[in-house]
Design a protein around this motif. Structure first.
Motif, PDB file in Angstrom:
ATOM      1  N   ASN A 188       2.610  69.436 -14.118  1.00 18.71           N
ATOM      2  CA  ASN A 188       2.245  70.776 -13.674  1.00 18.71           C
ATOM      3  C   ASN A 188       1.740  70.690 -12.243  1.00 18.71           C
ATOM      4  O   ASN A 188       0.706  70.068 -11.972  1.00 18.71           O
ATOM      5  CB  ASN A 188       1.161  71.367 -14.580  1.00 18.71           C
ATOM      6  CG  ASN A 188       0.879  72.845 -14.297  1.00 18.71           C
ATOM      7  OD1 ASN A 188       1.161  73.347 -13.215  1.00 18.71           O
ATOM      8  ND2 ASN A 188       0.333  73.535 -15.282  1.00 18.71           N
ATOM      9  N   GLY A 189       2.457  71.309 -11.320  1.00 18.25           N
ATOM     10  CA  GLY A 189       2.088  71.222  -9.912  1.00 18.25           C
ATOM     11  C   GLY A 189       1.046  72.221  -9.471  1.00 18.25           C
ATOM     12  O   GLY A 189       0.526  72.111  -8.367  1.00 18.25           O
ATOM     13  N   TYR A 190       0.749  73.211 -10.306  1.00 20.34           N
ATOM     14  CA  TYR A 190      -0.209  74.266  -9.955  1.00 20.34           C
ATOM     15  C   TYR A 190       0.072  74.818  -8.558  1.00 20.34           C
ATOM     16  O   TYR A 190      -0.853  75.079  -7.781  1.00 20.34           O
ATOM     17  CB  TYR A 190      -1.646  73.757 -10.052  1.00 20.34           C
ATOM     18  CG  TYR A 190      -2.047  73.358 -11.454  1.00 20.34           C
ATOM     19  CD1 TYR A 190      -2.415  74.320 -12.380  1.00 20.34           C
ATOM     20  CD2 TYR A 190      -2.051  72.028 -11.855  1.00 20.34           C
ATOM     21  CE1 TYR A 190      -2.784  73.967 -13.681  1.00 20.34           C
ATOM     22  CE2 TYR A 190      -2.418  71.670 -13.149  1.00 20.34           C
ATOM     23  CZ  TYR A 190      -2.788  72.645 -14.049  1.00 20.34           C
ATOM     24  OH  TYR A 190      -3.142  72.294 -15.338  1.00 20.34           O
ATOM     25  N   ALA A 191       1.347  74.988  -8.235  1.00 17.68           N
ATOM     26  CA  ALA A 191       1.751  75.431  -6.902  1.00 17.68           C
ATOM     27  C   ALA A 191       1.332  76.877  -6.682  1.00 17.68           C
ATOM     28  O   ALA A 191       1.820  77.796  -7.350  1.00 17.68           O
ATOM     29  CB  ALA A 191       3.249  75.277  -6.726  1.00 17.68           C
ATOM     30  N   THR A 192       0.442  77.088  -5.734  1.00 21.83           N
ATOM     31  CA  THR A 192      -0.154  78.396  -5.483  1.00 21.83           C
ATOM     32  C   THR A 192       0.312  78.938  -4.143  1.00 21.83           C
ATOM     33  O   THR A 192       0.221  78.256  -3.124  1.00 21.83           O
ATOM     34  CB  THR A 192      -1.691  78.284  -5.499  1.00 21.83           C
ATOM     35  OG1 THR A 192      -2.112  77.768  -6.768  1.00 21.83           O
ATOM     36  CG2 THR A 192      -2.340  79.635  -5.268  1.00 21.83           C
ATOM     37  N   SER A 193       0.815  80.151  -4.158  1.00 23.58           N
ATOM     38  CA  SER A 193       1.260  80.821  -2.934  1.00 23.58           C
ATOM     39  C   SER A 193       0.410  82.058  -2.708  1.00 23.58           C
ATOM     40  O   SER A 193       0.192  82.847  -3.629  1.00 23.58           O
ATOM     41  CB  SER A 193       2.732  81.231  -3.035  1.00 23.58           C
ATOM     42  OG  SER A 193       3.564  80.100  -3.189  1.00 23.58           O
ATOM     43  N   GLU A 194      -0.065  82.217  -1.483  1.00 19.15           N
ATOM     44  CA  GLU A 194      -0.850  83.392  -1.104  1.00 19.15           C
ATOM     45  C   GLU A 194      -0.055  84.197  -0.072  1.00 19.15           C
ATOM     46  O   GLU A 194       0.561  83.627   0.830  1.00 19.15           O
ATOM     47  CB  GLU A 194      -2.199  82.984  -0.498  1.00 19.15           C
ATOM     48  CG  GLU A 194      -3.001  81.983  -1.311  1.00 19.15           C
ATOM     49  CD  GLU A 194      -3.685  82.582  -2.532  1.00 19.15           C
ATOM     50  OE1 GLU A 194      -3.460  83.781  -2.825  1.00 19.15           O
ATOM     51  OE2 GLU A 194      -4.433  81.856  -3.191  1.00 19.15           O
ATOM     52  N   PHE A 195      -0.089  85.510  -0.217  1.00 24.38           N
ATOM     53  CA  PHE A 195       0.625  86.406   0.689  1.00 24.38           C
ATOM     54  C   PHE A 195      -0.350  87.470   1.179  1.00 24.38           C
ATOM     55  O   PHE A 195      -1.206  87.942   0.426  1.00 24.38           O
ATOM     56  CB  PHE A 195       1.783  87.101  -0.027  1.00 24.38           C
ATOM     57  CG  PHE A 195       2.770  86.164  -0.678  1.00 24.38           C
ATOM     58  CD1 PHE A 195       3.961  85.848  -0.047  1.00 24.38           C
ATOM     59  CD2 PHE A 195       2.513  85.617  -1.929  1.00 24.38           C
ATOM     60  CE1 PHE A 195       4.880  84.997  -0.653  1.00 24.38           C
ATOM     61  CE2 PHE A 195       3.420  84.766  -2.540  1.00 24.38           C
ATOM     62  CZ  PHE A 195       4.602  84.451  -1.900  1.00 24.38           C
ATOM     63  N   ALA A 196      -0.210  87.882   2.426  1.00 23.93           N
ATOM     64  CA  ALA A 196      -1.065  88.939   2.965  1.00 23.93           C
ATOM     65  C   ALA A 196      -0.253  89.775   3.942  1.00 23.93           C
ATOM     66  O   ALA A 196       0.707  89.297   4.560  1.00 23.93           O
ATOM     67  CB  ALA A 196      -2.290  88.349   3.665  1.00 23.93           C
ATOM     68  N   GLY A 197      -0.640  91.024   4.064  1.00 25.46           N
ATOM     69  CA  GLY A 197       0.022  91.902   5.015  1.00 25.46           C
ATOM     70  C   GLY A 197      -0.609  93.271   4.996  1.00 25.46           C
ATOM     71  O   GLY A 197      -1.606  93.516   4.316  1.00 25.46           O
ATOM     72  N   LEU A 198      -0.018  94.157   5.757  1.00 23.93           N
ATOM     73  CA  LEU A 198      -0.450  95.552   5.809  1.00 23.93           C
ATOM     74  C   LEU A 198       0.540  96.411   5.055  1.00 23.93           C
ATOM     75  O   LEU A 198       1.748  96.201   5.134  1.00 23.93           O
ATOM     76  CB  LEU A 198      -0.529  96.029   7.265  1.00 23.93           C
ATOM     77  CG  LEU A 198      -1.647  95.431   8.114  1.00 23.93           C
ATOM     78  CD1 LEU A 198      -1.480  95.852   9.562  1.00 23.93           C
ATOM     79  CD2 LEU A 198      -3.007  95.866   7.593  1.00 23.93           C
ATOM     80  N   GLY A 199       0.019  97.370   4.284  1.00 24.27           N
ATOM     81  CA  GLY A 199       0.906  98.312   3.624  1.00 24.27           C
ATOM     82  C   GLY A 199       1.736  99.059   4.661  1.00 24.27           C
ATOM     83  O   GLY A 199       1.218  99.506   5.680  1.00 24.27           O
TER      84      GLY A 199
END
Length: 356
Positions: A188-199
């Motif tokens: 299990n790599g527990y690969a975490t991706s975070e994304f951010a932006g403006l609506g």
């Protein structure tokens, strides 16, 4: 089967709009965030982090969506949370209830992102921003494809509003935090991706679709039970309806369907009619249709053959073939959707793709 996991709602501000199972908040503009490249800890992005960004952007390019840029704060938030999960062991999770964990940052993922920016939002003090978090058991850049072949976990990768990206997995966390007690990889790599932006307003969104015209190597199936909420049929275990949909797609649980097709139209209005025609050769292929709508609001009037879904934005449509597709086969798809003021189609006619 790898199980992706999608972040809970990041609730804040008087006029925030939150959707269960994905982080969304917005009700106004703000100045863009100052991007900080890096892996966190003052280091440049690792090769794996850069490869994960490249994999995500390659998928966005296929869908005709602009590229994201890597952000060191999001890399740090993702890497620390991947390490936190690995130390805890067990299932993928978006929360950090154990403050004794060496890589604990904050319980909720929005607070973990803010913690890497001095406790404030990446885009300033106004509420016109959106954060997403996706987690896959698949380690490294390959996790992007595992997230892509889903419904709800594709959303942050393909939406135009995602402009900043960060990534971390168990292996990165073990190297960057050598004294934290992150265990070795055991599946299990527990690969975490975070994304951010403006609506974004609909005028800033371009018509997008996946698969692309002439796309090859498209998956033949999708396990609906691999993500929560389950986009088709009842939620398992428990057999409960998906409360985010109206009407329910199926009265019973459905385990495997065809790959999710995804269309984004530049509109801020609700659909009044939607038509999807899919076939291979002269054989028609029945499909489930999930529709986004203007929120917050009650479910709109039912459109025959389709279900409204609260996790989807206005202008967004997912199409799921009701059975797995045939291997090495060309499929033809045409989508036409009407709002109160316009009729839209992608493309003006139909397009084809080929399965693996």
């Amino acid at each position: 089967m790898p199980r992706p996991s999608f972040g809970p709602s990041d609730r804040f501000a008087v006029c925030s709009a939150a959707l269960i199972a994905l982080a969304f908040a917005g009700c106004g503009g703000s100045s863009p965030a100052t991007n900080t490249a890096g892996s966190g800890n003052g280091q440049p992005p690792t090769v794996v982090q850069s490869n994960a960004l490249a994999a995500a952007n390659a998928l966005r390019a296929e869908a005709q969506v602009p590229a994201m840029t890597i952000d060191g704060r999001l890399n740090t938030a993702a890497t620390r949370h991947a390490g936190y999960q690995a130390i805890e062991g067990g299932n993928l999770t978006h929360v950090e209830p154990n403050s004794a964990n060496a890589l604990f940052t904050a319980v909720q993922f929005g607070d973990r992102i803010r913690a890497q920016n001095g406790g404030v939002d990446l885009f300033g003090s106004s509420s016109g921003h959106v954060y997403y978090e996706c987690i896959s058991s698949v380690a490294g850049a390959a996790s992007m494809r595992s997230l892509w072949n889903t419904v709800y976990h594709r959303i942050p990768i393909m939406r135009h509003e995602s402009t900043l990206f960060g990534f971390g997995d168990l292996d990165i966390a073990r190297v960057q935090y050598p004294t934290a007690g992150v265990p070795a990889f055991t599946g299990n790599g527990y690969a975490t991706s975070e994304f951010a932006g403006l609506g974004l307003s609909s005028s800033a969104v371009t018509a997008s679709r996946w698969p692309a015209v002439g796309e090859t190597g498209v998956e033949t199936s999708f396990s609906t039970d691999s993500e929560t909420p389950d986009p088709v049929g009842l939620q398992m275990p428990g057999g409960t309806p998906n409360s985010l949909q109206n009407p329910q797609t199926e009265p019973t649980d459905v385990d495997v369907v065809g790959p999710p097709l995804h269309v984004i139209f530049p509109t801020s209005q609700n659909w009044t009619a939607v038509s999807v025609a899919m076939k291979h050769g002269s054989t028609s292929d029945p499909v489930y249709i999930l529709l986004g709508f203007v929120q917050p609001a009650a479910f709109p009037t039912t459109i025959a053959g389709a279900s409204w879904d609260q996790d989807l934005n206005a202008g967004e449509i997912f199409i799921l073939p009701k059975v797995p597709l045939l291997a090495g086969t060309v499929y033809d798809v045409a989508v036409t959707a009407t709002t109160a003021s316009s009729s839209l189609s992608i493309p003006a006619g139909s397009w084809t793709f080929t399965t693996q």
